[in-house]
Design a protein around this motif. Sequence first.
Motif, PDB file in Angstrom:
ATOM      1  N   TYR A 178       0.679  -1.291   0.032  1.00 60.71           N
ATOM      2  CA  TYR A 178      -0.103   0.032   0.138  1.00 60.71           C
ATOM      3  C   TYR A 178       0.677   1.338   0.107  1.00 60.71           C
ATOM      4  CZ  TYR A 178      -3.585  -3.391   1.666  1.00 60.71           C
ATOM      5  OH  TYR A 178      -4.122  -4.576   1.802  1.00 60.71           O
ATOM      6  N   GLY A 179       1.963   1.188   0.351  1.00 63.01           N
ATOM      7  CA  GLY A 179       2.984   2.287   0.666  1.00 63.01           C
ATOM      8  C   GLY A 179       3.970   2.277  -0.587  1.00 63.01           C
ATOM      9  N   ILE A 180       5.245   2.901  -0.207  1.00 62.77           N
ATOM     10  CA  ILE A 180       6.368   2.996  -0.864  1.00 62.77           C
ATOM     11  C   ILE A 180       7.359   2.132  -0.136  1.00 62.77           C
ATOM     12  CG2 ILE A 180       8.219   4.505  -1.874  1.00 62.77           C
ATOM     13  CD1 ILE A 180       5.943   6.549  -2.055  1.00 62.77           C
ATOM     14  N   ASP A 181       8.258   1.237  -0.854  1.00 61.52           N
ATOM     15  CA  ASP A 181       9.145   0.419  -0.279  1.00 61.52           C
ATOM     16  C   ASP A 181      10.201   1.451   0.027  1.00 61.52           C
ATOM     17  OD1 ASP A 181      10.378  -2.082  -0.297  1.00 61.52           O
ATOM     18  OD2 ASP A 181      11.797  -1.310  -1.500  1.00 61.52           O
ATOM     19  N   LYS A 182      11.053   1.200   0.869  1.00 63.88           N
ATOM     20  CA  LYS A 182      12.200   1.960   1.427  1.00 63.88           C
ATOM     21  C   LYS A 182      13.381   2.121   0.237  1.00 63.88           C
ATOM     22  CE  LYS A 182      14.462  -1.927   3.583  1.00 63.88           C
ATOM     23  NZ  LYS A 182      15.194  -2.616   4.841  1.00 63.88           N
ATOM     24  N   THR A 183      13.533   1.129  -0.610  1.00 63.87           N
ATOM     25  CA  THR A 183      14.518   1.356  -1.598  1.00 63.87           C
ATOM     26  C   THR A 183      14.170   2.236  -2.565  1.00 63.87           C
ATOM     27  OG1 THR A 183      13.749  -0.827  -2.866  1.00 63.87           O
ATOM     28  CG2 THR A 183      15.600  -1.253  -1.484  1.00 63.87           C
ATOM     29  N   GLN A 184      12.980   2.418  -2.955  1.00 61.59           N
ATOM     30  CA  GLN A 184      12.208   3.434  -3.899  1.00 61.59           C
ATOM     31  C   GLN A 184      12.425   4.862  -3.453  1.00 61.59           C
ATOM     32  OE1 GLN A 184       7.973   1.742  -4.011  1.00 61.59           O
ATOM     33  NE2 GLN A 184       8.245   2.111  -6.295  1.00 61.59           N
ATOM     34  N   ILE A 185      12.285   4.961  -2.244  1.00 62.29           N
ATOM     35  CA  ILE A 185      12.606   6.247  -1.483  1.00 62.29           C
ATOM     36  C   ILE A 185      13.954   6.684  -1.607  1.00 62.29           C
ATOM     37  CG2 ILE A 185      12.430   7.839   0.439  1.00 62.29           C
ATOM     38  CD1 ILE A 185      10.021   5.905   1.455  1.00 62.29           C
ATOM     39  N   ILE A 186      15.052   5.630  -1.421  1.00 62.27           N
ATOM     40  CA  ILE A 186      16.311   5.772  -1.337  1.00 62.27           C
ATOM     41  C   ILE A 186      16.693   6.122  -2.917  1.00 62.27           C
ATOM     42  CG2 ILE A 186      18.707   4.634  -1.097  1.00 62.27           C
ATOM     43  CD1 ILE A 186      17.381   3.183   1.281  1.00 62.27           C
ATOM     44  N   ASN A 187      16.408   5.299  -3.721  1.00 59.53           N
ATOM     45  CA  ASN A 187      16.795   5.479  -5.203  1.00 59.53           C
ATOM     46  C   ASN A 187      16.188   6.859  -5.529  1.00 59.53           C
ATOM     47  OD1 ASN A 187      17.902   3.258  -5.158  1.00 59.53           O
ATOM     48  ND2 ASN A 187      16.367   2.129  -6.053  1.00 59.53           N
ATOM     49  N   LEU A 188      14.974   7.452  -5.186  1.00 57.87           N
ATOM     50  CA  LEU A 188      14.476   8.830  -5.652  1.00 57.87           C
ATOM     51  C   LEU A 188      15.412   9.676  -5.058  1.00 57.87           C
ATOM     52  CD1 LEU A 188      12.039  10.354  -6.735  1.00 57.87           C
ATOM     53  CD2 LEU A 188      10.955  10.295  -4.643  1.00 57.87           C
ATOM     54  N   ARG A 189      15.827   9.630  -3.793  1.00 53.99           N
ATOM     55  CA  ARG A 189      16.518  10.830  -3.104  1.00 53.99           C
ATOM     56  C   ARG A 189      18.062  10.708  -3.914  1.00 53.99           C
ATOM     57  NH1 ARG A 189      20.705  10.556   0.166  1.00 53.99           N
ATOM     58  NH2 ARG A 189      19.888   8.419   0.916  1.00 53.99           N
ATOM     59  N   LYS A 190      18.338   9.508  -4.204  1.00 55.61           N
ATOM     60  CA  LYS A 190      19.873   9.654  -5.025  1.00 55.61           C
ATOM     61  C   LYS A 190      19.651  10.128  -6.420  1.00 55.61           C
ATOM     62  CE  LYS A 190      21.973   6.361  -1.984  1.00 55.61           C
ATOM     63  NZ  LYS A 190      22.657   5.075  -1.892  1.00 55.61           N
ATOM     64  N   SER A 191      18.408   9.841  -7.084  1.00 59.84           N
ATOM     65  CA  SER A 191      18.502  10.242  -8.369  1.00 59.84           C
ATOM     66  C   SER A 191      18.462  11.684  -8.521  1.00 59.84           C
ATOM     67  CB  SER A 191      16.958   9.695  -9.132  1.00 59.84           C
ATOM     68  OG  SER A 191      16.036  10.555  -8.529  1.00 59.84           O
ATOM     69  N   PHE A 192      18.156  12.327  -7.547  1.00 57.46           N
ATOM     70  CA  PHE A 192      18.233  13.891  -7.424  1.00 57.46           C
ATOM     71  C   PHE A 192      19.688  14.093  -6.920  1.00 57.46           C
ATOM     72  CE2 PHE A 192      13.673  13.645  -6.780  1.00 57.46           C
ATOM     73  CZ  PHE A 192      13.350  14.136  -7.988  1.00 57.46           C
ATOM     74  N   ASN A 193      20.405  13.309  -6.411  1.00 58.03           N
ATOM     75  CA  ASN A 193      21.592  13.752  -5.888  1.00 58.03           C
ATOM     76  C   ASN A 193      21.803  14.429  -4.697  1.00 58.03           C
ATOM     77  OD1 ASN A 193      24.661  13.006  -5.950  1.00 58.03           O
ATOM     78  ND2 ASN A 193      24.924  15.028  -7.252  1.00 58.03           N
ATOM     79  N   LEU A 194      20.802  14.243  -3.748  1.00 59.41           N
ATOM     80  CA  LEU A 194      20.556  14.924  -2.539  1.00 59.41           C
ATOM     81  C   LEU A 194      20.919  14.207  -1.488  1.00 59.41           C
ATOM     82  CD1 LEU A 194      17.248  16.702  -3.780  1.00 59.41           C
ATOM     83  CD2 LEU A 194      19.269  17.710  -3.507  1.00 59.41           C
ATOM     84  N   SER A 195      21.373  14.768  -0.446  1.00 52.71           N
ATOM     85  CA  SER A 195      21.502  14.266   0.852  1.00 52.71           C
ATOM     86  C   SER A 195      20.140  14.128   1.484  1.00 52.71           C
ATOM     87  CB  SER A 195      22.404  15.281   1.649  1.00 52.71           C
ATOM     88  OG  SER A 195      21.667  16.654   2.009  1.00 52.71           O
ATOM     89  N   GLN A 196      20.199  13.309   2.586  1.00 52.67           N
ATOM     90  CA  GLN A 196      18.857  13.366   3.411  1.00 52.67           C
ATOM     91  C   GLN A 196      18.387  14.573   4.001  1.00 52.67           C
ATOM     92  OE1 GLN A 196      20.502  10.111   5.880  1.00 52.67           O
ATOM     93  NE2 GLN A 196      19.298   8.446   5.044  1.00 52.67           N
ATOM     94  N   GLU A 197      19.339  15.169   4.480  1.00 60.57           N
ATOM     95  CA  GLU A 197      19.123  16.541   5.170  1.00 60.57           C
ATOM     96  C   GLU A 197      18.205  17.602   4.024  1.00 60.57           C
ATOM     97  OE1 GLU A 197      20.953  20.160   7.555  1.00 60.57           O
ATOM     98  OE2 GLU A 197      22.232  18.726   7.054  1.00 60.57           O
ATOM     99  N   LEU A 198      18.796  17.734   2.754  1.00 61.50           N
ATOM    100  CA  LEU A 198      18.286  18.448   1.853  1.00 61.50           C
ATOM    101  C   LEU A 198      16.997  17.917   1.325  1.00 61.50           C
ATOM    102  CD1 LEU A 198      21.197  19.955  -0.177  1.00 61.50           C
ATOM    103  CD2 LEU A 198      20.020  21.187   1.597  1.00 61.50           C
TER     104      LEU A 198
END
Length: 168
Positions: free
Chosen positions: A79-99
């Motif tokens: 029903y949600g979003i898998d953790k790897t999708q979130i990580i890959n999404l953030r990394k696709s923008f080349n952004l830190s967790q903070e930003l």
Amino acid sequence: KRLHMLLFLIWMEVIIMCDICGSTNTIIKNHDHIYKIKGKEIKFNLDRRFCASCGNLVYDDVLDNKASEKAIEIYNELYGIDKTQIINLRKSFNLSQELFSKIIGCAKKTLISYEKGTSIPNDCYLIILRSLLINPSLISTFVNANKSQFTNTEYNKIMNKISNMKMQ
């Protein structure tokens, strides 16, 4: 002295004890779990610790946390979003967790818990994350919507990363 040592070990959670009968004789066996998360029943089978004397479910930090994490993992897959999708999404923008957390409007600690799979994105963050997965170009909209969260340096850094991403 023995009583003090026993109490100390219990306090340190070295000895696992049944809340019902006080027995320290426990067994681990497979258990059918049913968790209710956001109105959805999540069912799975996983090991849990039980009292060998009375059969009561006994608290075990490691096994109980594994069960909670499994429930969250299954919920996110269904029903949600898998953790790897979130990580890959953030990394696709080349952004830190903070930003990235500032862009989507959550605390860094919250994003970390999503990426570790220890919590489920609330409905607002789920919508934002799904929107970015479907249409990554929306990142500029979210950055500008949360512009007050960034220093000028952070804002310029993010916008440069987004521009570089568009050129690729």
